[in-house]
Design a protein around this motif. Sequence first.
Motif, PDB file in Angstrom:
ATOM      1  N   UNK A  40     -26.446  23.698  -8.207  1.00 27.57           N
ATOM      2  CA  UNK A  40     -25.116  22.571  -8.668  1.00 27.57           C
ATOM      3  C   UNK A  40     -24.022  22.980  -8.363  1.00 27.57           C
ATOM      4  N   UNK A  41     -23.659  24.671  -8.745  1.00 26.53           N
ATOM      5  CA  UNK A  41     -22.740  25.309  -8.235  1.00 26.53           C
ATOM      6  C   UNK A  41     -21.897  24.961  -7.613  1.00 26.53           C
ATOM      7  N   UNK A  42     -22.156  24.444  -5.984  1.00 28.39           N
ATOM      8  CA  UNK A  42     -21.438  24.477  -5.402  1.00 28.39           C
ATOM      9  C   UNK A  42     -20.249  22.390  -5.595  1.00 28.39           C
ATOM     10  N   UNK A  43     -20.577  22.422  -6.855  1.00 26.79           N
ATOM     11  CA  UNK A  43     -20.031  20.852  -6.688  1.00 26.79           C
ATOM     12  C   UNK A  43     -18.891  21.754  -8.135  1.00 26.79           C
ATOM     13  N   UNK A  44     -19.553  22.108  -8.897  1.00 25.37           N
ATOM     14  CA  UNK A  44     -18.005  22.379  -9.254  1.00 25.37           C
ATOM     15  C   UNK A  44     -17.055  23.889  -9.101  1.00 25.37           C
ATOM     16  N   UNK A  45     -17.247  24.219  -7.734  1.00 20.29           N
ATOM     17  CA  UNK A  45     -16.067  25.390  -7.034  1.00 20.29           C
ATOM     18  C   UNK A  45     -14.905  25.223  -6.912  1.00 20.29           C
ATOM     19  N   UNK A  46     -14.402  23.279  -7.254  1.00 16.93           N
ATOM     20  CA  UNK A  46     -12.793  23.471  -7.496  1.00 16.93           C
ATOM     21  C   UNK A  46     -12.778  23.317  -9.224  1.00 16.93           C
ATOM     22  N   UNK A  63     -10.191  21.893 -16.356  1.00 21.69           N
ATOM     23  CA  UNK A  63      -8.729  22.831 -15.683  1.00 21.69           C
ATOM     24  C   UNK A  63      -9.172  22.926 -14.431  1.00 21.69           C
ATOM     25  N   UNK A  64      -8.464  22.285 -13.154  1.00 19.73           N
ATOM     26  CA  UNK A  64      -9.061  22.482 -12.170  1.00 19.73           C
ATOM     27  C   UNK A  64      -8.346  23.280 -11.440  1.00 19.73           C
ATOM     28  N   UNK A  65      -9.068  24.038 -10.195  1.00 16.77           N
ATOM     29  CA  UNK A  65      -7.849  24.492  -9.241  1.00 16.77           C
ATOM     30  C   UNK A  65      -6.927  24.119  -8.454  1.00 16.77           C
ATOM     31  N   UNK A  66      -7.662  22.718  -7.771  1.00 19.13           N
ATOM     32  CA  UNK A  66      -6.564  21.799  -7.308  1.00 19.13           C
ATOM     33  C   UNK A  66      -7.170  20.445  -7.445  1.00 19.13           C
ATOM     34  N   UNK A  67      -7.079  19.553  -7.281  1.00 16.87           N
ATOM     35  CA  UNK A  67      -7.721  17.927  -7.807  1.00 16.87           C
ATOM     36  C   UNK A  67      -8.229  17.776  -6.475  1.00 16.87           C
ATOM     37  N   UNK A  68      -9.763  17.260  -7.163  1.00 10.93           N
ATOM     38  CA  UNK A  68     -11.262  17.283  -6.816  1.00 10.93           C
ATOM     39  C   UNK A  68     -11.472  15.566  -7.286  1.00 10.93           C
ATOM     40  N   UNK A  69     -11.203  14.955  -5.897  1.00 17.47           N
ATOM     41  CA  UNK A  69     -11.152  13.767  -6.528  1.00 17.47           C
ATOM     42  C   UNK A  69     -12.709  13.174  -6.471  1.00 17.47           C
ATOM     43  N   UNK A  70     -13.203  13.712  -5.701  1.00 22.23           N
ATOM     44  CA  UNK A  70     -15.044  14.026  -6.241  1.00 22.23           C
ATOM     45  C   UNK A  70     -15.537  13.606  -7.692  1.00 22.23           C
TER      46      UNK A  70
END
Lengths: 321, 644
Positions: B145-151, B166-173
């Motif tokens: 599931x790495x693809x869902x946590x790249x942000x 903490x996010x690198x950029x806002x991730x609405x998904x």
Amino acid sequence: MKTFLIRRVYSSFITFIAVITIVFLLARATGDPLAELENDPRISPATVAAIRTAFGLDRPLHEQYINYLVNLFRGDFGYSLHYKAPVMEVIMQRFPYTLALLIPSITLSNYLAYVVGLEIGWRRGSRLDSVFMGVSMFIRSTPYFWLAILFLYVFSVVLGVTPLFGAVTPGRRFEWSLDWFLDYLWHYALPFTVLTLRGFLSELIYVRNTVVDVLGEDFVMTARAKGLPDKYVKRRYVARNAMLPITTVLGMRYAFLIDGAIQTETVFSYPGTGRLVYEAIFNRDFWLLQGAVVVLALSVIVVNSVIDLLYAYLDPRVRYR
Amino acid sequence: MRTATALLACVILATLLVQVIPYYQPAVSAIRITAETYDRWLTPCRCYGGTLRVALPSDVTTLNWWVAGATWDLMTLDLLYDRPLRIINGTLTWEVAEYLEYSEDYLTLTMGIRKGIKFHDGKELTAEDVAFTINVLATKSWTYYHGYFTSVNRAEAVDKYTVRIYFKEPDSQFVLNSLTVVRIMPKHIWEPLLNAMGDELAKYSPKPEELVGSGPFIFVERVPGQYIKFRVNKDYWLGRPCVDEVLLIPITDVSVVILGIQRGDLDTYTWGVDAAVVPTLLANPNVGIHIYTSEYFYHWGLNNQVWPLNISKFRLALHYAVDKEAIVRDVMLGYGIPGSPGVVAPFGSCAPWYNPNVEKLVYYDPKKAAEILDEIGFTDKDGDGWRDGPNGEPVVVELYSPTPGYDPVRARAAEIIRENLAKIPGGGIKVVVYYYEWATLWPLIREAKVMSWLLGSGWSPDIGWLRFRFHSRPEGAGNWARYSNPEVDALIKELLATFDMEKRRELAWRIQEIIALDSPIINLYYRSYPNPYRRDRFENWFFESTESVFNRISVLRVQLRAEVCPAPVTPTPTPTPTPTPTPTPTPTLTPPPVVTVTVPVSPAVTTVTVPAPVDYTPIIAAAASIVVVAVVAAVVLLLLRRGK
């Protein structure tokens, strides 16, 4: 004899290497095992790349091949991409079931085929011969899958005397007790019976035809003309001469154990390596397939050599130098 | 002197002011997520005990959750582990998490977790475990599931029951995609393993003592190819499940599963059986059938780079010409739903985003197809019954389908498409169908080397999956049709950037309308699966429209019927749920209300008069007995006569 053995080992080794090389190349020609992952929106390209690296799929072909050979001779058969476990572990978890099912089944069906085949070959043209050949042809022409399901339906569903699936009652932990073995045998009975029956009736035709061939030989006619009793002619003249080709054919059945009885395993939900190998091809699980082929190649070579040595014992005319 | 006093006064004043200033800072408004709680789905146990026997279509391959991706692996692991949230019947539901709060810039998400959840080895599940799991998923690219946590930048445990992400950029998904799938792994077990093995953990098979989670069932043992056994977790935080044991049994042959269900050797199956055997199964009053529909969309993929499929109106005409109802009715025997023209499904987790207007935009109408084709110059110029291009070029659409052995439904659907297109009034469109073995066909689709194909594709809970399928980004994965529409690209970009659910829904609706009219792919059908289960031993199954009866809620509440219950239980009062703090009137992120769409389920199951199946039993039994007796007799005779 010594030279023979050395030459044998040498040629077996070459055969072995050739087989695993061909399979190595062919397996990789079927495509990328990670291809399906790309249509999954959950998987990121980084994950696919990471899995590729973890399993060494990103290395150039010759590097993968050399690594594989080196590891093989160290006893490391690699990891199964699909099961995410060492290949030998995956195979060995199921191989004992295959061995336990197939070795007795092949042995019994070989023995029956030999005994019955000899008799009906001797009595060729008789009603007994016709009955057996008829039944044998019928069973041999039916799809094995159908036969297995038929037996399952009759004995497990209609009569209810055998279980529907499994090698043991699900949930029954292994223990050294009579209870467990009886449960195991109860599950074992039906697949064993179907395999043996089918194997017996299939090989029967071949044995019978070989016997008929030998019966046409001059020395048999001479022996009978000399007035020797039938039993003696059958045992000393016919059986011994028919034995040689029969040994090869019936003996080689042992070589393909790892292929297992894939249809038996599917119908009776019996764990085994047959289904494993079949799925390895479809999942493009290269290492598992290669591991299975290594076992297969080794068993064919060993069984073949044993049969050849048996030849020398059976036939005094054969000498190995 | 006066200056000094004035200065001193200023300093004192300044000091006082500085003390007071913080109270005048604008309150940081937090954006809370709302979700349901589990209670509405659970019922108290009236009977404890029993072993649930469930058939799986194939063996579980790995129990290492970090890398498990196969459906049955994840289903099995679901018994062991819990998630922060879960989507049940399209509703976002709290599980381990109790509240979620975004910072105003959406770069920080605070999660509060329940107190008192214990792992199977007795240790408490704390924020450390949640933070650990998220950090591993964010940093190790080999995790499934790495693809869902790249942000995600990192997660940390602020205190024992609070996690901050903490996010690198806002991730609405993030909430709908990531927090509903991650299973919380015990840090005390996996951190030492990770430290010892590093990336080799991707190839690790956990030992039984390492298969520890907080879930409703405890792992007992696994015998490969035979069964996996779980026993009940009596201390489960939601209340102990009613059953004592769950046995998962891999049975590859579906006919054996059907026999097993009929005989009562199995309680249920995790997949569907063939539609044709449903009447036979239903003839047994102890067997029930639950029909669930998968949101996997099976579609006709069109290579948008190849003429004439690069003409948007041509594709639209093809869309009008395909009779999806016929495919569902004739090929799937009613067990399916015609594909929505805008691709987003009208049920399940896609339901909140579905735009019903697309059904009015594109529908089966061969006359309309003919009109459009005439309009763009595709008419029958040489009178052979087939339409030609505007300059008289022959038009042939190649359709690649997997073999009938791989997917009989798709193979037959290809034929129906060919027939439909041949019958367009005023001249048909010639379709040539090729059947390719799947492993050969898939790379060709991936590299757009074929003209058109039939494919089944997946989605994600959050509508952001439209990007994967329809955005024209260079690496292309997911958008196999190579669709490129700048308007859609812009709308998708906005969709991913905004957190306002209403706005997102509007954008999703607009995208669906454009896709329906542009028809980069033609969505054909969704498959429904008849899922059998026994009714005589266990009761209180939970029926979900997109899953089999073997789902999370079922395993919690299914129980032995009163007639077979060894020790009935006096119902204990339902524990009152921990009161959630009354939300302050701050902007909330409510997932849009589930639009209850009556999913057209085939009436065949509920109202059909079950014809008595022809009973071949006596004939088969007789034939088999004769064969067996004949063989045995002959062998015995022979052995007896050997001497002669």
